[in-house]
Design a protein around this motif. Sequence first.
Motif, PDB file in Angstrom:
ATOM      1  N   GLN A  54       0.813  -1.209   0.000  1.00  0.00           N
ATOM      2  CA  GLN A  54       0.000   0.000   0.000  1.00  0.00           C
ATOM      3  C   GLN A  54       0.853   1.269   0.000  1.00  0.00           C
ATOM      4  O   GLN A  54       0.319   2.357  -0.066  1.00  0.00           O
ATOM      5  N   GLY A  55       2.144   1.139   0.121  1.00  0.00           N
ATOM      6  CA  GLY A  55       2.984   2.328   0.090  1.00  0.00           C
ATOM      7  C   GLY A  55       3.512   2.695   1.463  1.00  0.00           C
ATOM      8  O   GLY A  55       3.026   2.250   2.494  1.00  0.00           O
ATOM      9  N   GLU A  56       4.530   3.528   1.465  1.00  0.00           N
ATOM     10  CA  GLU A  56       5.182   3.899   2.717  1.00  0.00           C
ATOM     11  C   GLU A  56       4.309   4.797   3.591  1.00  0.00           C
ATOM     12  O   GLU A  56       4.538   4.907   4.798  1.00  0.00           O
ATOM     13  N   ASP A  57       3.307   5.458   3.029  1.00  0.00           N
ATOM     14  CA  ASP A  57       2.463   6.358   3.814  1.00  0.00           C
ATOM     15  C   ASP A  57       1.536   5.604   4.768  1.00  0.00           C
ATOM     16  O   ASP A  57       1.021   6.187   5.720  1.00  0.00           O
ATOM     17  N   ASP A  58       1.315   4.319   4.517  1.00  0.00           N
ATOM     18  CA  ASP A  58       0.362   3.552   5.311  1.00  0.00           C
ATOM     19  C   ASP A  58       0.989   2.238   5.749  1.00  0.00           C
ATOM     20  O   ASP A  58       0.723   1.181   5.172  1.00  0.00           O
ATOM     21  N   PRO A  59       1.840   2.272   6.762  1.00  0.00           N
ATOM     22  CA  PRO A  59       2.526   1.048   7.193  1.00  0.00           C
ATOM     23  C   PRO A  59       1.599   0.033   7.843  1.00  0.00           C
ATOM     24  O   PRO A  59       1.994  -1.099   8.068  1.00  0.00           O
ATOM     25  N   ASP A  60       0.339   0.427   8.179  1.00  0.00           N
ATOM     26  CA  ASP A  60      -0.574  -0.518   8.819  1.00  0.00           C
ATOM     27  C   ASP A  60      -0.992  -1.640   7.875  1.00  0.00           C
ATOM     28  O   ASP A  60      -1.405  -2.712   8.316  1.00  0.00           O
ATOM     29  N   PHE A  61      -0.913  -1.392   6.566  1.00  0.00           N
ATOM     30  CA  PHE A  61      -1.289  -2.420   5.595  1.00  0.00           C
ATOM     31  C   PHE A  61      -0.114  -3.388   5.415  1.00  0.00           C
ATOM     32  O   PHE A  61       1.001  -2.983   5.100  1.00  0.00           O
ATOM     33  N   ASP A  62      -0.399  -4.659   5.628  1.00  0.00           N
ATOM     34  CA  ASP A  62       0.650  -5.665   5.435  1.00  0.00           C
ATOM     35  C   ASP A  62       0.836  -5.965   3.954  1.00  0.00           C
ATOM     36  O   ASP A  62      -0.093  -5.849   3.162  1.00  0.00           O
ATOM     37  N   SER A  63       2.028  -6.374   3.607  1.00  0.00           N
ATOM     38  CA  SER A  63       2.308  -6.774   2.230  1.00  0.00           C
ATOM     39  C   SER A  63       1.898  -8.234   2.050  1.00  0.00           C
ATOM     40  O   SER A  63       2.356  -9.110   2.770  1.00  0.00           O
ATOM     41  N   VAL A  64       0.989  -8.471   1.086  1.00  0.00           N
ATOM     42  CA  VAL A  64       0.506  -9.820   0.833  1.00  0.00           C
ATOM     43  C   VAL A  64       0.462 -10.033  -0.677  1.00  0.00           C
ATOM     44  O   VAL A  64       0.577  -9.092  -1.457  1.00  0.00           O
ATOM     45  N   ARG A  65       0.270 -11.298  -1.070  1.00  0.00           N
ATOM     46  CA  ARG A  65       0.117 -11.599  -2.488  1.00  0.00           C
ATOM     47  C   ARG A  65      -1.376 -11.738  -2.780  1.00  0.00           C
ATOM     48  O   ARG A  65      -2.005 -12.697  -2.372  1.00  0.00           O
ATOM     49  N   PRO A  66      -1.997 -10.746  -3.465  1.00  0.00           N
ATOM     50  CA  PRO A  66      -3.448 -10.760  -3.664  1.00  0.00           C
ATOM     51  C   PRO A  66      -3.841 -11.482  -4.950  1.00  0.00           C
ATOM     52  O   PRO A  66      -3.008 -11.832  -5.776  1.00  0.00           O
ATOM     53  N   LEU A  67      -5.163 -11.656  -5.064  1.00  0.00           N
ATOM     54  CA  LEU A  67      -5.746 -12.048  -6.338  1.00  0.00           C
ATOM     55  C   LEU A  67      -6.087 -10.775  -7.095  1.00  0.00           C
ATOM     56  O   LEU A  67      -6.675  -9.851  -6.527  1.00  0.00           O
ATOM     57  N   HIS A  68      -5.741 -10.717  -8.348  1.00  0.00           N
ATOM     58  CA  HIS A  68      -6.013  -9.528  -9.162  1.00  0.00           C
ATOM     59  C   HIS A  68      -7.214  -9.806 -10.055  1.00  0.00           C
ATOM     60  O   HIS A  68      -7.181 -10.684 -10.909  1.00  0.00           O
ATOM     61  N   PHE A  69      -8.296  -9.031  -9.807  1.00  0.00           N
ATOM     62  CA  PHE A  69      -9.532  -9.198 -10.563  1.00  0.00           C
ATOM     63  C   PHE A  69      -9.599  -8.162 -11.674  1.00  0.00           C
ATOM     64  O   PHE A  69      -9.292  -6.990 -11.480  1.00  0.00           O
ATOM     65  N   ALA A  70     -10.042  -8.623 -12.839  1.00  0.00           N
ATOM     66  CA  ALA A  70     -10.113  -7.741 -14.011  1.00  0.00           C
ATOM     67  C   ALA A  70     -11.091  -6.591 -13.783  1.00  0.00           C
ATOM     68  O   ALA A  70     -10.846  -5.467 -14.219  1.00  0.00           O
ATOM     69  N   ASN A  71     -12.169  -6.850 -13.075  1.00  0.00           N
ATOM     70  CA  ASN A  71     -13.180  -5.807 -12.845  1.00  0.00           C
ATOM     71  C   ASN A  71     -12.699  -4.702 -11.901  1.00  0.00           C
ATOM     72  O   ASN A  71     -13.308  -3.638 -11.828  1.00  0.00           O
ATOM     73  N   GLY A 117      -9.928  -3.337   1.702  1.00  0.00           N
ATOM     74  CA  GLY A 117     -10.650  -3.902   2.829  1.00  0.00           C
ATOM     75  C   GLY A 117     -11.829  -4.740   2.376  1.00  0.00           C
ATOM     76  O   GLY A 117     -12.254  -4.683   1.224  1.00  0.00           O
ATOM     77  N   SER A 118     -12.386  -5.527   3.335  1.00  0.00           N
ATOM     78  CA  SER A 118     -13.506  -6.407   2.985  1.00  0.00           C
ATOM     79  C   SER A 118     -14.241  -6.845   4.239  1.00  0.00           C
ATOM     80  O   SER A 118     -13.743  -6.706   5.356  1.00  0.00           O
ATOM     81  N   SER A 119     -15.451  -7.372   4.028  1.00  0.00           N
ATOM     82  CA  SER A 119     -16.241  -8.016   5.086  1.00  0.00           C
ATOM     83  C   SER A 119     -16.839  -9.274   4.479  1.00  0.00           C
ATOM     84  O   SER A 119     -17.589  -9.208   3.507  1.00  0.00           O
ATOM     85  N   GLY A 120     -16.518 -10.407   5.068  1.00  0.00           N
ATOM     86  CA  GLY A 120     -16.979 -11.681   4.521  1.00  0.00           C
ATOM     87  C   GLY A 120     -16.031 -12.206   3.474  1.00  0.00           C
ATOM     88  O   GLY A 120     -15.410 -13.257   3.639  1.00  0.00           O
ATOM     89  N   LEU A 121     -15.908 -11.491   2.369  1.00  0.00           N
ATOM     90  CA  LEU A 121     -14.885 -11.827   1.372  1.00  0.00           C
ATOM     91  C   LEU A 121     -13.524 -11.387   1.897  1.00  0.00           C
ATOM     92  O   LEU A 121     -13.428 -10.596   2.835  1.00  0.00           O
ATOM     93  N   SER A 122     -12.486 -11.879   1.267  1.00  0.00           N
ATOM     94  CA  SER A 122     -11.135 -11.471   1.667  1.00  0.00           C
ATOM     95  C   SER A 122     -10.310 -11.218   0.418  1.00  0.00           C
ATOM     96  O   SER A 122     -10.779 -11.391  -0.713  1.00  0.00           O
ATOM     97  N   ILE A 123      -9.082 -10.821   0.615  1.00  0.00           N
ATOM     98  CA  ILE A 123      -8.213 -10.492  -0.510  1.00  0.00           C
ATOM     99  C   ILE A 123      -7.884 -11.730  -1.345  1.00  0.00           C
ATOM    100  O   ILE A 123      -7.567 -11.629  -2.534  1.00  0.00           O
ATOM    101  N   ASP A 124      -7.990 -12.920  -0.712  1.00  0.00           N
ATOM    102  CA  ASP A 124      -7.631 -14.141  -1.432  1.00  0.00           C
ATOM    103  C   ASP A 124      -8.810 -15.109  -1.573  1.00  0.00           C
ATOM    104  O   ASP A 124      -8.615 -16.309  -1.725  1.00  0.00           O
ATOM    105  N   THR A 125     -10.062 -14.574  -1.510  1.00  0.00           N
ATOM    106  CA  THR A 125     -11.225 -15.426  -1.765  1.00  0.00           C
ATOM    107  C   THR A 125     -11.333 -15.685  -3.271  1.00  0.00           C
ATOM    108  O   THR A 125     -11.531 -14.746  -4.053  1.00  0.00           O
ATOM    109  N   PRO A 126     -11.195 -16.933  -3.719  1.00  0.00           N
ATOM    110  CA  PRO A 126     -11.226 -17.220  -5.170  1.00  0.00           C
ATOM    111  C   PRO A 126     -12.565 -16.826  -5.794  1.00  0.00           C
ATOM    112  O   PRO A 126     -13.582 -16.686  -5.113  1.00  0.00           O
ATOM    113  N   ASP A 127     -12.529 -16.650  -7.104  1.00  0.00           N
ATOM    114  CA  ASP A 127     -13.752 -16.266  -7.800  1.00  0.00           C
ATOM    115  C   ASP A 127     -14.791 -17.386  -7.720  1.00  0.00           C
ATOM    116  O   ASP A 127     -14.456 -18.568  -7.721  1.00  0.00           O
ATOM    117  N   ASN A 128     -16.072 -16.939  -7.612  1.00  0.00           N
ATOM    118  CA  ASN A 128     -17.231 -17.837  -7.570  1.00  0.00           C
ATOM    119  C   ASN A 128     -17.264 -18.758  -6.349  1.00  0.00           C
ATOM    120  O   ASN A 128     -17.915 -19.801  -6.367  1.00  0.00           O
TER     121      ASN A 128
END
Length: 684
Positions: free
Chosen positions: A67-84, A176-187
């Motif tokens: 998320q950048g140096e301005d926001d150290p609270d965000f951890d570095s993770v490997r996300p799923l990248h969605f086209a939408n 951020g999310s609720s219920g879903l997460s950064i690594d919840t697969p599609d469908n």
Amino acid sequence: MVSLQRHFFLIYTFLFLILPISLPAQVLFTGQILDLRTQKSFGASGQKWSFRPGDSPLVKAEGKFSQGEDDPDFDSVRPLHFANAQIQLGDEVKNGWISGFQIQTSWDKVRDGDGEIYFPDFSDYVSKYKGYGWYRTEILITKEDLRSKFKSRYLTLRLGQISQADAVYWNGTFIGSSGLSIDTPDNTILDDKSLFADKTRFYRIPASLVKTDETNILAIRVFAKYPLSPGLSHDKFYISSQKYSERAEYWNDFKKIFVIVLTLLLGSFYLYWQFLFRRDEHATIYFSIGSIFMAINTLFQSQIIYSILNDGFWIKKIEYAAWIALVHFLFNFVVQFAQVHKGWIKKANIAVDVMGLLAFGSVFFLPDLYTLSKFFFYWSFVTILLGLSLCYIIFLGRKIPSMGTVSFGIFIMIILIMNDVLVEMQLDIYPGETFVKDYAFAGFSVSVALSIIGNMVASRKLVEKQKEEKDRLSRYFSPEVMETIVNDSIKLGGEERDIATLFSDIVGFTTFSEKNPPAVVLANLNTIFESLSELIFEYSATLDKFIGDAIMAFWGAPKKTDLDAYHAVACAVEMQKKMILINEQLGLPPDTFRLRIGVNFGEAIVGNIGSVRRMDYTVIGDAVNTAARLESHGVPGKVAVSEAAFLAAGGDKFLKYEESRELMLKGKAEPVKVYFVTEVLPRT
């Protein structure tokens, strides 16, 4: 009190009239927020949104997410990248978007330009799209906006009630999310505990991701497993400064906490008040238990609970169960408060109890969120029916103090609950978009608070009246006797008791009356009686009556002790000494006024004697007549004590006398032995 109730009525009438207009629209001060709703107010367009049914395909991305140096609270993770979620849509997802799609309206109720609903059958939607959908909008934020409107470069996105899970992307980056997460697969089909139907979302936007003077892309991935207002529906959607959103979140939690604390305090205080003044009523128990369930229901509607219990399904179960219990106990509270729990109403109340118990238990065994929500939806109508049935009960108990205030609070709560039911239905004829159950709780709590205030005022008047009654009784009885009479511990009628009776008469008062004006005579008599009465009360006697210039007092009723005869003789000796001081106080020569006193002890009838309209608490019997004869045959300045009283007081061990005689008294066949007591020795 009437004025207070009138103001209460006017305020709630005003709120009720404006609810369908102003509260659902949530027109906010746009100088501090950027409103994202498609409908900011009725008839006014808002933010433009697009909607694409189904989930998004994934796109290949290298590297790690940061998320950048301005926001150290965000951890570095490997996300799923969605086209939408990308800033620029690829060719594979450019098609299929519906422009001008409304938020604040569930996607199964949004209509196209021809008035047709886009997705009328939710089951078909789930079968085809697995319950997923994407919202997307373009947002322009200028440097001037950050400087003068937001007054900060640290921003927060607020999303209202989303049904039932979401994941949010800002300029292609997950925030951020609720219920879903950064690594919840599609469908992916989520289980029910991951569905947070009524949770308000606050997502901080990293400052490094905010573009000024060019377009920002906000994309929201939503999932709905059940046809419960799917998508972005109800409540407020906006971007604000982080400070503003913290205040808003704090205020929302404060309202919940306020209702919780208020209801618990009211329940506890009402319980105390009822036990203090109405020990025989059960209404206090029902209201106090109901206030506990009201507090639980409010807690499980708040955002606080989501940080404690991360299971949306059980959160809703406990919330609904607490509401059912609340309705049950409030219904019983009103029935008991109105004091109409007899006949068919009692049978109907039992049926309601059984129905409420079954409904409460059923909530915990329902298999999924949809069944739970539909069950509670229909139970809401039962709640309204119960509320309307209370109108008849309130009519029957209309003469009960404070019933008007309590019934008005119930009426307000029913109206506001109906608003929530209609909002959930999203009917076209009802434009409401905001749940107001909190206001229902607050309205009822305020009405009960007003009823408590009214009852406190009435109780205060009752206490003042009792105090005045005690002050009046204190002129006739000692404090101990007075408390017994006030507490209604005296039995109606009469009973036999051993009584010590004292009669005193003022010698020389008749001569004094012939030589002085009536006003002087009365003033002197009152002075004598006041001094002697205080002395009699000090010895815990019942001052029976004044008979001309004579006094009658007795010991042994309504409270009986082993020292009644002793106290009677001791009081008589002190009265003779007191009379010497009274002559000095009146400025009269010695022996101007003297006392003749007779004391006897024996069985007598004591109780309320007279008629229903006029009765006296007094003693009658031969022992009383003997005391009166002793006084009339006595010697001025001396205390004539019968042998029975002499022995009961302790005899010569505690009483000193100058002589004893046998006197023939009227009505007595045998002479009575009399002791002329001069001193009483202390005893424990």
